[in-house]
Design a protein around this motif. Structure first.
Motif, PDB file in Angstrom:
ATOM      1  N   MET A  58     -63.440 -25.310  -4.243  1.00 31.75           N
ATOM      2  CA  MET A  58     -62.452 -26.017  -5.079  1.00 31.75           C
ATOM      3  C   MET A  58     -61.912 -25.071  -6.144  1.00 31.75           C
ATOM      4  SD  MET A  58     -63.080 -29.428  -7.363  1.00 31.75           S
ATOM      5  CE  MET A  58     -61.804 -30.112  -8.389  1.00 31.75           C
ATOM      6  N   GLU A  59     -60.605 -24.995  -6.241  1.00 28.85           N
ATOM      7  CA  GLU A  59     -59.969 -24.118  -7.217  1.00 28.85           C
ATOM      8  C   GLU A  59     -59.706 -24.872  -8.525  1.00 28.85           C
ATOM      9  OE1 GLU A  59     -59.417 -20.942  -6.605  1.00 28.85           O
ATOM     10  OE2 GLU A  59     -59.898 -20.952  -4.462  1.00 28.85           O
ATOM     11  N   LEU A  60     -59.905 -24.179  -9.650  1.00 27.83           N
ATOM     12  CA  LEU A  60     -59.658 -24.774 -10.967  1.00 27.83           C
ATOM     13  C   LEU A  60     -58.167 -24.660 -11.262  1.00 27.83           C
ATOM     14  CD1 LEU A  60     -62.703 -23.326 -12.944  1.00 27.83           C
ATOM     15  CD2 LEU A  60     -62.537 -25.465 -11.640  1.00 27.83           C
ATOM     16  N   ASN A  61     -57.460 -25.771 -11.181  1.00 24.22           N
ATOM     17  CA  ASN A  61     -56.004 -25.807 -11.316  1.00 24.22           C
ATOM     18  C   ASN A  61     -55.573 -26.739 -12.438  1.00 24.22           C
ATOM     19  OD1 ASN A  61     -54.313 -25.422  -8.084  1.00 24.22           O
ATOM     20  ND2 ASN A  61     -55.816 -24.109  -9.081  1.00 24.22           N
ATOM     21  N   ILE A  62     -54.447 -26.421 -13.059  1.00 20.24           N
ATOM     22  CA  ILE A  62     -53.848 -27.317 -14.050  1.00 20.24           C
ATOM     23  C   ILE A  62     -53.485 -28.657 -13.412  1.00 20.24           C
ATOM     24  CG2 ILE A  62     -51.802 -27.629 -15.510  1.00 20.24           C
ATOM     25  CD1 ILE A  62     -51.938 -24.632 -16.099  1.00 20.24           C
ATOM     26  N   ARG A  63     -53.195 -28.645 -12.115  1.00 20.09           N
ATOM     27  CA  ARG A  63     -52.900 -29.887 -11.401  1.00 20.09           C
ATOM     28  C   ARG A  63     -53.996 -30.927 -11.622  1.00 20.09           C
ATOM     29  NH1 ARG A  63     -55.064 -31.647  -6.820  1.00 20.09           N
ATOM     30  NH2 ARG A  63     -56.035 -29.624  -6.384  1.00 20.09           N
ATOM     31  N   LEU A  64     -55.242 -30.497 -11.661  1.00 17.19           N
ATOM     32  CA  LEU A  64     -56.359 -31.429 -11.838  1.00 17.19           C
ATOM     33  C   LEU A  64     -56.307 -32.108 -13.201  1.00 17.19           C
ATOM     34  CD1 LEU A  64     -59.203 -29.189 -10.349  1.00 17.19           C
ATOM     35  CD2 LEU A  64     -58.015 -31.084  -9.218  1.00 17.19           C
ATOM     36  N   LEU A  65     -55.837 -31.392 -14.213  1.00  9.24           N
ATOM     37  CA  LEU A  65     -55.745 -31.969 -15.558  1.00  9.24           C
ATOM     38  C   LEU A  65     -54.690 -33.063 -15.592  1.00  9.24           C
ATOM     39  CD1 LEU A  65     -55.789 -28.628 -17.610  1.00  9.24           C
ATOM     40  CD2 LEU A  65     -57.744 -29.996 -16.846  1.00  9.24           C
ATOM     41  N   LEU A  66     -53.518 -32.776 -15.022  1.00 10.93           N
ATOM     42  CA  LEU A  66     -52.442 -33.768 -14.984  1.00 10.93           C
ATOM     43  C   LEU A  66     -52.846 -34.987 -14.171  1.00 10.93           C
ATOM     44  CD1 LEU A  66     -49.486 -34.665 -15.415  1.00 10.93           C
ATOM     45  CD2 LEU A  66     -48.893 -33.330 -13.374  1.00 10.93           C
ATOM     46  N   GLU A  67     -53.425 -34.756 -13.003  1.00 13.43           N
ATOM     47  CA  GLU A  67     -53.744 -35.865 -12.103  1.00 13.43           C
ATOM     48  C   GLU A  67     -54.818 -36.772 -12.677  1.00 13.43           C
ATOM     49  OE1 GLU A  67     -54.622 -34.143  -8.332  1.00 13.43           O
ATOM     50  OE2 GLU A  67     -52.502 -33.768  -7.847  1.00 13.43           O
ATOM     51  N   ARG A  68     -55.749 -36.225 -13.447  1.00 16.82           N
ATOM     52  CA  ARG A  68     -56.788 -37.081 -14.023  1.00 16.82           C
ATOM     53  C   ARG A  68     -56.183 -38.071 -15.015  1.00 16.82           C
ATOM     54  NH1 ARG A  68     -60.686 -37.777 -18.110  1.00 16.82           N
ATOM     55  NH2 ARG A  68     -62.654 -38.531 -17.227  1.00 16.82           N
ATOM     56  N   GLY A  69     -55.337 -37.578 -15.898  1.00 16.37           N
ATOM     57  CA  GLY A  69     -54.705 -38.482 -16.856  1.00 16.37           C
ATOM     58  C   GLY A  69     -53.834 -39.515 -16.183  1.00 16.37           C
ATOM     59  N   ALA A  70     -53.038 -39.073 -15.189  1.00 17.11           N
ATOM     60  CA  ALA A  70     -52.105 -39.986 -14.526  1.00 17.11           C
ATOM     61  C   ALA A  70     -52.813 -41.001 -13.636  1.00 17.11           C
ATOM     62  CB  ALA A  70     -51.101 -39.185 -13.702  1.00 17.11           C
ATOM     63  N   ARG A  71     -53.912 -40.610 -13.016  1.00 19.00           N
ATOM     64  CA  ARG A  71     -54.617 -41.505 -12.093  1.00 19.00           C
ATOM     65  C   ARG A  71     -55.453 -42.554 -12.828  1.00 19.00           C
ATOM     66  NH1 ARG A  71     -56.499 -41.191  -6.677  1.00 19.00           N
ATOM     67  NH2 ARG A  71     -55.498 -39.154  -6.486  1.00 19.00           N
ATOM     68  N   TYR A  72     -56.177 -42.129 -13.848  1.00 15.93           N
ATOM     69  CA  TYR A  72     -57.144 -43.031 -14.476  1.00 15.93           C
ATOM     70  C   TYR A  72     -56.645 -43.686 -15.765  1.00 15.93           C
ATOM     71  CZ  TYR A  72     -60.216 -40.952 -11.055  1.00 15.93           C
ATOM     72  OH  TYR A  72     -60.766 -40.523  -9.862  1.00 15.93           O
ATOM     73  N   PHE A  73     -55.608 -43.108 -16.378  1.00 18.07           N
ATOM     74  CA  PHE A  73     -55.071 -43.673 -17.624  1.00 18.07           C
ATOM     75  C   PHE A  73     -53.543 -43.702 -17.569  1.00 18.07           C
ATOM     76  CE2 PHE A  73     -58.915 -41.108 -18.415  1.00 18.07           C
ATOM     77  CZ  PHE A  73     -59.794 -42.132 -18.732  1.00 18.07           C
ATOM     78  N   PRO A  74     -52.990 -44.285 -16.501  1.00 20.15           N
ATOM     79  CA  PRO A  74     -51.538 -44.186 -16.272  1.00 20.15           C
ATOM     80  C   PRO A  74     -50.698 -44.863 -17.336  1.00 20.15           C
ATOM     81  CG  PRO A  74     -52.517 -45.806 -14.795  1.00 20.15           C
ATOM     82  CD  PRO A  74     -53.658 -45.091 -15.461  1.00 20.15           C
TER      83      PRO A  74
END
Length: 535
Positions: free
Chosen positions: A1-17
């Motif tokens: 698993m690669e450490l990507n900025i995408r993961l930061l954005l997706e966490r906020g959007a998925r769990y706290f939309p």
């Protein structure tokens, strides 16, 4: 698993939309939307970048204030494989032109009110092919190949997929603010930003949580706004952005009205807010802390916020090269039950290394200084998220040693390992062979009830080579005399530390990121002393 900025954005959007991102608009109104909309717009924009000639690997500049559109660019550009290059809009035209050319940016995203800057230097820019105005339409401009940001968004694909990029792919880029010489570029990988974000969110660092409402007053063009946009998205925290040309009354109104829990700003902004609060009090009861940086925070400023609003000031230390955090203040468990005022001697220091950071303070011979809080040396630091070189710059050889960044900051270390920043190496005053800290004198002067701001620099002296000269900005309506200021300092310092000159001025020059511009003061100090003597 690669450490990507995408993961930061997706966490906020998925769990706290439904958590909000609020922006102060130029007319004083507010723009509100949610992480769900942020995520959709970031994907739409990313899908349209190829249409303006931007390709993965390109550096793409932003010349913009802290707004929701700039926030979108923080994610859309790196997640699509481009390098987000935030340009300091307060730099001189010649430095902005140099930065755009040195980084070889292919496009610039610019706020409408900043178009004149680009128009003035358009003939000097070599690689920029497209200008994108961060607005719904393109205003009148002499620039060519200009498109409106909202037109790109409208035609974009909300289902556009972000690829999983290798974690060492360049993601961001900042240039130092150039107090001396030309600006130096620093590149951050996805891994750097991800690791810095997770570290910043730790409880013993900035303790960023979903329940927070964050107000990054620190510009988004300065060291990634100290990493707060990425931390906010990762945790899903509400964000309040101060918008175009923020000033103390507007910032404080946002704190009060949006129930901000954590804010970050330059020390000079903290002092401006203190002056405004004395004029008109606000309800700051929601705040758990204000992070002030860029220079040492005077104890008097900390005492004011704690006494009047029960708000602690949080200090840290870092740099553009550090992404930017390397240390943070820490109140140890043995001190937690003490009154908050007794924490100030710890809070005025620069803290201990963040988890993962390795730091040493070396003397002139290259040996580590003892932890006696007296011996002074230069800070060397490295972290898993920091730079190890400057972008295409021969000065890397002088700036980095064995992976450690050579900071130029002089510090002492207490018995429990807490940094005490003494001065920049170039700002220390050497008088008769003895060192004098400008920072210590400045902090003492700012504690004077008639002083709003102070700066101390070396003035040439025929006998002692250098002597301290103090510049003082008075509180509104106050007129402190040289005798008053000297009497204030006398009980606190040895006689030879006391400034020979006290110059009362309307303002002290600042750099593009709000720090006191001591180079400018050193260049003018002899003339200022002569003019003061002849007045």
């Amino acid at each position: 698993m690669e450490l990507n900025i995408r993961l930061l954005l997706e966490r906020g959007a998925r769990y706290f939309p439904d958590n909000e991102i609020v922006t102060r608009l130029p007319d004083g109104g507010l723009h509100r939307y949610t992480y769900r909309v942020l995520n959709e717009r970031a994907h739409r924009l990313a899908s349209r970048l190829a249409s303006i000639g931007v390709r993965p690997g390109d550096r793409v500049a932003t010349l913009a204030w802290n707004t929701y559109r700039h926030f979108e660019l923080y994610f859309a550009l790196p997640c699509a494989g481009m390098v987000l290059h935030t340009v300091n809009l307060r730099l001189a035209d010649e430095h902005i032109a140099y930065i755009l050319n040195h980084s070889e940016d292919s496009a610039v995203f610019v706020d409408p009110d900043l178009l004149p800057t680009l128009e003035r230097i358009a003939g000097q820019i070599r690689t920029v092919r497209t200008f994108v105005v961060l607005a719904g339409q393109v205003p009148a401009t002499t620039l060519r190949n200009v498109v409106a940001y909202e037109d790109l968004i409208a035609a974009g694909d909300p289902g556009f997929a972000f690829n999983e990029l290798p974690e060492r792919t360049p993601a961001g880029m900042c240039y130092t603010s150039a107090t001396t010489g030309l600006p130096k570029g620093v590149v951050y990988s996805h891994r750097d930003i991800y690791l810095h974000t997770i570290t910043e969110c730790l409880g013993d660092v900035l303790d960023v949580r979903e329940r927070d409402t964050l107000l990054p007053v620190v510009p988004m063009f300065h060291a990634n706004a100290w990493g707060l946009p990425f931390a906010a998205a990762c945790m899903g925290a509400k964000v309040v952005l101060p918008g175009e040309r923020p000033h103390a009354p507007a910032i404080l109104d946002l704190m009060q009205d949006e129930r901000v829990t954590f804010a970050a700003a330059a020390v000079s902004i903290g002092i401006d807010m203190m002056t405004e609060l004395k004029r008109q009090r606000r309800d700051l009861s929601s705040l758990r802390g204000i992070m002030l940086g860029g220079s040492a925070t005077p104890a008097a400023v900390m005492e004011y916020y704690l006494r009047e609003f029960n708000v602690p000031i949080i200090t840290a230390w870092g740099s553009t090269e550090m992404t930017p955090l390397a240390t943070c203040v820490h109140i140890r468990r043995a001190d937690l039950d003490k009154p908050p005022t007794e924490h100030i001697p710890t809070r005025i220091r620069q803290g201990i290394p963040c988890p993962g950071a390795e730091l040493k303070v070396l003397d002139e011979e290259g040996g580590e200084v003892p932890w006696d809080d007296q011996s002074i040396g230069e800070i060397y630091v490295r972290t898993p998220w920091s730079a190890t070189e400057y972008y295409h710059d021969a000065r890397s050889r002088d700036g980095f040693v064995d992976g450690f960044w050579k900071s130029g900051d002089m510090s002492a270390v207490s018995a429990d390992g807490v940094l005490r920043l003494v001065d920049r190496a170039k700002d220390l005053i050497k008088s008769g062979g003895e060192w004098i800290s400008s920072v210590d004198l400045e902090n003492a002067l700012i504690a004077h009830p008639k002083v709003r701001e102070a700066a101390v620099v070396a003035a040439p002296d025929a006998k002692w080579l250098e002597r301290p000269c103090a510049y003082v900005v008075p509180e509104p309506g106050a007129a402190p005399s040289q005798a008053e200021l000297r009497a204030w300092l006398e009980p606190k310092f040895a006689k030879w530390w006391l400034p020979d000159h006290y110059l009362v001025v309307d303002a002290i020059p600042k750099t593009g990121v709000g720090k006191i511009n001591k180079r400018a003061l050193r260049e003018q100090v002899e003339q200022d002393i002569r003019q003061s003597a002849n007045a």
